[in-house]
Write a protein that holds these residues in place. Structure first.
Motif, PDB file in Angstrom:
ATOM      1  N   ILE A 148       8.274   4.854  -3.340  1.00  0.00           N
ATOM      2  CA  ILE A 148       7.295   5.901  -3.617  1.00  0.00           C
ATOM      3  C   ILE A 148       7.659   6.697  -4.861  1.00  0.00           C
ATOM      4  O   ILE A 148       7.179   7.812  -5.063  1.00  0.00           O
ATOM      5  CB  ILE A 148       7.116   6.844  -2.410  1.00  0.00           C
ATOM      6  CG1 ILE A 148       8.470   7.397  -1.952  1.00  0.00           C
ATOM      7  CG2 ILE A 148       6.417   6.125  -1.272  1.00  0.00           C
ATOM      8  CD1 ILE A 148       8.381   8.334  -0.776  1.00  0.00           C
ATOM      9  N   GLY A 149       8.500   6.134  -5.722  1.00  0.00           N
ATOM     10  CA  GLY A 149       8.757   6.748  -7.016  1.00  0.00           C
ATOM     11  C   GLY A 149       7.512   6.667  -7.887  1.00  0.00           C
ATOM     12  O   GLY A 149       6.723   5.729  -7.789  1.00  0.00           O
ATOM     13  N   ASP A 150       7.314   7.662  -8.744  1.00  0.00           N
ATOM     14  CA  ASP A 150       6.133   7.677  -9.609  1.00  0.00           C
ATOM     15  C   ASP A 150       6.026   6.417 -10.461  1.00  0.00           C
ATOM     16  O   ASP A 150       4.935   5.858 -10.638  1.00  0.00           O
ATOM     17  CB  ASP A 150       6.174   8.904 -10.539  1.00  0.00           C
ATOM     18  CG  ASP A 150       5.795  10.189  -9.832  1.00  0.00           C
ATOM     19  OD1 ASP A 150       4.923  10.141  -8.944  1.00  0.00           O
ATOM     20  OD2 ASP A 150       6.354  11.245 -10.171  1.00  0.00           O
ATOM     21  N   ASP A 151       7.153   5.978 -10.998  1.00  0.00           N
ATOM     22  CA  ASP A 151       7.110   4.798 -11.859  1.00  0.00           C
ATOM     23  C   ASP A 151       6.701   3.554 -11.078  1.00  0.00           C
ATOM     24  O   ASP A 151       5.880   2.752 -11.551  1.00  0.00           O
ATOM     25  CB  ASP A 151       8.449   4.593 -12.569  1.00  0.00           C
ATOM     26  CG  ASP A 151       9.644   4.576 -11.630  1.00  0.00           C
ATOM     27  OD1 ASP A 151       9.522   5.016 -10.462  1.00  0.00           O
ATOM     28  OD2 ASP A 151      10.726   4.130 -12.060  1.00  0.00           O
ATOM     29  N   ALA A 152       7.235   3.405  -9.877  1.00  0.00           N
ATOM     30  CA  ALA A 152       6.889   2.240  -9.058  1.00  0.00           C
ATOM     31  C   ALA A 152       5.420   2.259  -8.675  1.00  0.00           C
ATOM     32  O   ALA A 152       4.724   1.233  -8.743  1.00  0.00           O
ATOM     33  CB  ALA A 152       7.761   2.198  -7.806  1.00  0.00           C
ATOM     34  N   LEU A 153       4.920   3.423  -8.278  1.00  0.00           N
ATOM     35  CA  LEU A 153       3.524   3.523  -7.860  1.00  0.00           C
ATOM     36  C   LEU A 153       2.573   3.302  -9.029  1.00  0.00           C
ATOM     37  O   LEU A 153       1.539   2.646  -8.892  1.00  0.00           O
ATOM     38  CB  LEU A 153       3.268   4.899  -7.226  1.00  0.00           C
ATOM     39  CG  LEU A 153       3.948   5.142  -5.880  1.00  0.00           C
ATOM     40  CD1 LEU A 153       3.772   6.588  -5.450  1.00  0.00           C
ATOM     41  CD2 LEU A 153       3.382   4.209  -4.820  1.00  0.00           C
ATOM     42  N   GLN A 154       2.916   3.866 -10.191  1.00  0.00           N
ATOM     43  CA  GLN A 154       2.037   3.700 -11.343  1.00  0.00           C
ATOM     44  C   GLN A 154       2.013   2.247 -11.823  1.00  0.00           C
ATOM     45  O   GLN A 154       0.969   1.741 -12.239  1.00  0.00           O
ATOM     46  CB  GLN A 154       2.463   4.643 -12.474  1.00  0.00           C
ATOM     47  CG  GLN A 154       2.142   6.108 -12.189  1.00  0.00           C
ATOM     48  CD  GLN A 154       2.361   7.008 -13.401  1.00  0.00           C
ATOM     49  OE1 GLN A 154       2.760   6.558 -14.470  1.00  0.00           O
ATOM     50  NE2 GLN A 154       2.099   8.293 -13.233  1.00  0.00           N
ATOM     51  N   LYS A 155       3.145   1.574 -11.777  1.00  0.00           N
ATOM     52  CA  LYS A 155       3.172   0.164 -12.168  1.00  0.00           C
ATOM     53  C   LYS A 155       2.268  -0.668 -11.261  1.00  0.00           C
ATOM     54  O   LYS A 155       1.565  -1.572 -11.722  1.00  0.00           O
ATOM     55  CB  LYS A 155       4.603  -0.372 -12.110  1.00  0.00           C
ATOM     56  CG  LYS A 155       5.488   0.073 -13.268  1.00  0.00           C
ATOM     57  CD  LYS A 155       6.894  -0.486 -13.119  1.00  0.00           C
ATOM     58  CE  LYS A 155       7.803  -0.011 -14.248  1.00  0.00           C
ATOM     59  NZ  LYS A 155       9.203  -0.482 -14.075  1.00  0.00           N
ATOM     60  N   LYS A 156       2.280  -0.341  -9.972  1.00  0.00           N
ATOM     61  CA  LYS A 156       1.458  -1.095  -9.026  1.00  0.00           C
ATOM     62  C   LYS A 156      -0.016  -0.756  -9.170  1.00  0.00           C
ATOM     63  O   LYS A 156      -0.883  -1.605  -8.965  1.00  0.00           O
ATOM     64  CB  LYS A 156       1.926  -0.826  -7.592  1.00  0.00           C
ATOM     65  CG  LYS A 156       3.249  -1.468  -7.244  1.00  0.00           C
ATOM     66  CD  LYS A 156       3.662  -1.154  -5.821  1.00  0.00           C
ATOM     67  CE  LYS A 156       4.988  -1.829  -5.473  1.00  0.00           C
ATOM     68  NZ  LYS A 156       5.435  -1.496  -4.097  1.00  0.00           N
ATOM     69  N   SER A 157      -0.330   0.488  -9.485  1.00  0.00           N
ATOM     70  CA  SER A 157      -1.725   0.910  -9.522  1.00  0.00           C
ATOM     71  C   SER A 157      -2.398   0.659 -10.861  1.00  0.00           C
ATOM     72  O   SER A 157      -3.587   0.369 -10.918  1.00  0.00           O
ATOM     73  CB  SER A 157      -1.834   2.403  -9.174  1.00  0.00           C
ATOM     74  OG  SER A 157      -1.215   3.194 -10.170  1.00  0.00           O
ATOM     75  N   GLN A 158      -1.622   0.759 -11.977  1.00  0.00           N
ATOM     76  CA  GLN A 158      -2.257   0.643 -13.287  1.00  0.00           C
ATOM     77  C   GLN A 158      -1.500  -0.249 -14.269  1.00  0.00           C
ATOM     78  O   GLN A 158      -1.907  -0.414 -15.412  1.00  0.00           O
ATOM     79  CB  GLN A 158      -2.441   2.038 -13.897  1.00  0.00           C
ATOM     80  CG  GLN A 158      -1.144   2.808 -14.088  1.00  0.00           C
ATOM     81  CD  GLN A 158      -1.383   4.283 -14.375  1.00  0.00           C
ATOM     82  OE1 GLN A 158      -2.367   4.868 -13.925  1.00  0.00           O
ATOM     83  NE2 GLN A 158      -0.482   4.890 -15.136  1.00  0.00           N
ATOM     84  N   GLY A 159      -0.373  -0.800 -13.836  1.00  0.00           N
ATOM     85  CA  GLY A 159       0.336  -1.753 -14.664  1.00  0.00           C
ATOM     86  C   GLY A 159       1.273  -1.161 -15.689  1.00  0.00           C
ATOM     87  O   GLY A 159       2.001  -1.889 -16.363  1.00  0.00           O
ATOM     88  N   HIS A 160       1.280   0.154 -15.844  1.00  0.00           N
ATOM     89  CA  HIS A 160       2.177   0.820 -16.789  1.00  0.00           C
ATOM     90  C   HIS A 160       2.455   2.224 -16.283  1.00  0.00           C
ATOM     91  O   HIS A 160       1.782   2.721 -15.370  1.00  0.00           O
ATOM     92  CB  HIS A 160       1.560   0.877 -18.190  1.00  0.00           C
ATOM     93  CG  HIS A 160       0.301   1.687 -18.262  1.00  0.00           C
ATOM     94  ND1 HIS A 160      -0.938   1.182 -17.879  1.00  0.00           N
ATOM     95  CD2 HIS A 160       0.081   2.978 -18.659  1.00  0.00           C
ATOM     96  CE1 HIS A 160      -1.857   2.113 -18.039  1.00  0.00           C
ATOM     97  NE2 HIS A 160      -1.278   3.210 -18.505  1.00  0.00           N
ATOM     98  N   VAL A 161       3.456   2.871 -16.870  1.00  0.00           N
ATOM     99  CA  VAL A 161       3.833   4.213 -16.421  1.00  0.00           C
ATOM    100  C   VAL A 161       3.523   5.233 -17.511  1.00  0.00           C
ATOM    101  O   VAL A 161       3.557   4.931 -18.698  1.00  0.00           O
ATOM    102  CB  VAL A 161       5.330   4.290 -16.043  1.00  0.00           C
ATOM    103  CG1 VAL A 161       5.643   3.331 -14.915  1.00  0.00           C
ATOM    104  CG2 VAL A 161       6.219   4.003 -17.249  1.00  0.00           C
ATOM    105  N   VAL A 162       3.208   6.461 -17.038  1.00  0.00           N
ATOM    106  CA  VAL A 162       2.945   7.587 -17.937  1.00  0.00           C
ATOM    107  C   VAL A 162       3.877   8.716 -17.512  1.00  0.00           C
ATOM    108  O   VAL A 162       3.540   9.505 -16.621  1.00  0.00           O
ATOM    109  CB  VAL A 162       1.472   8.042 -17.864  1.00  0.00           C
ATOM    110  CG1 VAL A 162       1.207   9.170 -18.873  1.00  0.00           C
ATOM    111  CG2 VAL A 162       0.537   6.868 -18.106  1.00  0.00           C
ATOM    112  N   PRO A 163       5.077   8.796 -18.089  1.00  0.00           N
ATOM    113  CA  PRO A 163       6.084   9.761 -17.629  1.00  0.00           C
ATOM    114  C   PRO A 163       5.603  11.212 -17.596  1.00  0.00           C
ATOM    115  O   PRO A 163       5.986  11.966 -16.692  1.00  0.00           O
ATOM    116  CB  PRO A 163       7.228   9.582 -18.638  1.00  0.00           C
ATOM    117  CG  PRO A 163       7.101   8.152 -19.068  1.00  0.00           C
ATOM    118  CD  PRO A 163       5.626   7.906 -19.131  1.00  0.00           C
ATOM    119  N   ASP A 164       4.752  11.621 -18.554  1.00  0.00           N
ATOM    120  CA  ASP A 164       4.284  13.012 -18.565  1.00  0.00           C
ATOM    121  C   ASP A 164       3.429  13.344 -17.349  1.00  0.00           C
ATOM    122  O   ASP A 164       3.229  14.525 -17.031  1.00  0.00           O
ATOM    123  CB  ASP A 164       3.487  13.297 -19.837  1.00  0.00           C
ATOM    124  CG  ASP A 164       4.380  13.443 -21.064  1.00  0.00           C
ATOM    125  OD1 ASP A 164       5.617  13.517 -20.880  1.00  0.00           O
ATOM    126  OD2 ASP A 164       3.855  13.468 -22.188  1.00  0.00           O
TER     127      ASP A 164
END
Length: 293
Positions: free
Chosen positions: A243-259
């Motif tokens: 449930i880390g932000d990076d893991a969830l964003q990769k699964k939901s949108q394929g890339h991460v947005v740290p901000d």
């Protein structure tokens, strides 16, 4: 996890057989629910349930506490089913751990209520829904959880195990502790003074501190009741990573947005839980003062 002999909390409100109730979604303004979820769970809903995250987040339109709501009829006390007993035992462990910590600081720990529900239920933060995942509402000092989230945790996020499930509850109780300590109020006061990017960064620190507090629960409960079994810590760390932000964003949108991170990366969530577990010391969980998360 050896939970069967733990003291079961009587602070359970079981609404699973009650009508859910209507109302608006919890808002992101004052009095919002805080949890494993909120924004992160909105992303889970987006890729697991096919729900628009903006719908879950109330279109990010801000706002204050919802009007008081009348809770549906519910059974109180420890439930009799296995999952209900498990939740009551974990909550009882958090009460014992934090009760002792507060007593050592010459303070009184105020126990939160934990509400079990199905589908949807009214809260002081708006209508709680299953797709949001577990959350804590500061407005009524209650933790809310639809136990179907554990199926999502196991099947969709790859984080099985009873200790992973216990970690989720301990994290939400961590938000209650933050509320009692005045940290939640400070966060709300900061909302109008900082940019969205700066507030997101503060939110990450809030969530990582709740992870650290969950580790403190595990530390104190194991010392008093030897609850940990081989593999338990790995289960919690696996759940934190899932449930880390990076893991969830990769699964939901394929890339991460740290901000846009609001809960921390998988590595950060694991590290802060482990810090609480290793030290058992609230002072080690000051994520707001450290320069390195």
């Amino acid at each position: 996890m050896k939970w069967e002999n733990n003291r079961q909390s009587d602070q359970i409100e079981d609404r699973r057989n009650s009508p859910g109730g209507g109302g608006r979604m919890p808002r992101i303004g004052g009095g919002r629910g805080i949890g494993i979820g909120t924004i992160a769970i909105a992303l889970i809903a987006g890729w697991v349930f096919g729900i628009n995250p903006l719908t879950i987040l109330g279109a990010l339109d801000g706002g204050g506490l919802q009007a008081p709501v009348e809770a549906p009829q519910a059974q109180t006390g420890a439930p009799s089913d296995d999952m209900g007993r498990f939740v009551a035992a974990v909550l009882g462990g958090t009460e014992d751990a934090w009760g002792g910590i507060f007593q050592a600081a010459n303070a009184q720990y105020q126990k939160p209520r934990l509400v079990l529900f199905r589908g949807a239920t009214p809260t002081a933060c708006g209508t709680g829904q299953s797709a949001m995942g577990p959350f804590y509402c500061p407005g009524d000092q209650k933790v809310y959880i639809d136990l179907s989230f554990y199926d999502t945790l196991r099947r969709q996020l790859g984080a099985p195990g009873d200790f992973a499930q216990a970690y989720v509850i301990a994290h939400e109780v961590g938000h209650h502790v933050q509320n009692l300590m005045g940290i939640t109020d400070q966060m709300e006061k900061a909302r109008g003074r900082v940019s969205e990017r700066e507030y997101n960064a503060l939110s990450v620190r809030l969530e990582l501190q709740a992870d650290c507090f969950a580790g403190i629960w595990a530390n104190h409960n194991h010392k008093s009741g030897q609850i940990l079994e081989p593999g338990d810590v790995e289960e919690a760390l696996n759940a934190a990573a899932a449930i880390g932000d990076d893991a969830l964003q990769k699964k939901s949108q394929g890339h991460v947005v740290p901000d846009s991170f609001t809960h921390g990366t998988s590595e950060q969530r694991q590290r802060w839980f482990h810090k609480g577990l290793e030290t058992g010391d609230v002072r080690a969980c000051d994520t707001f003062k450290t320069s390195s998360l």
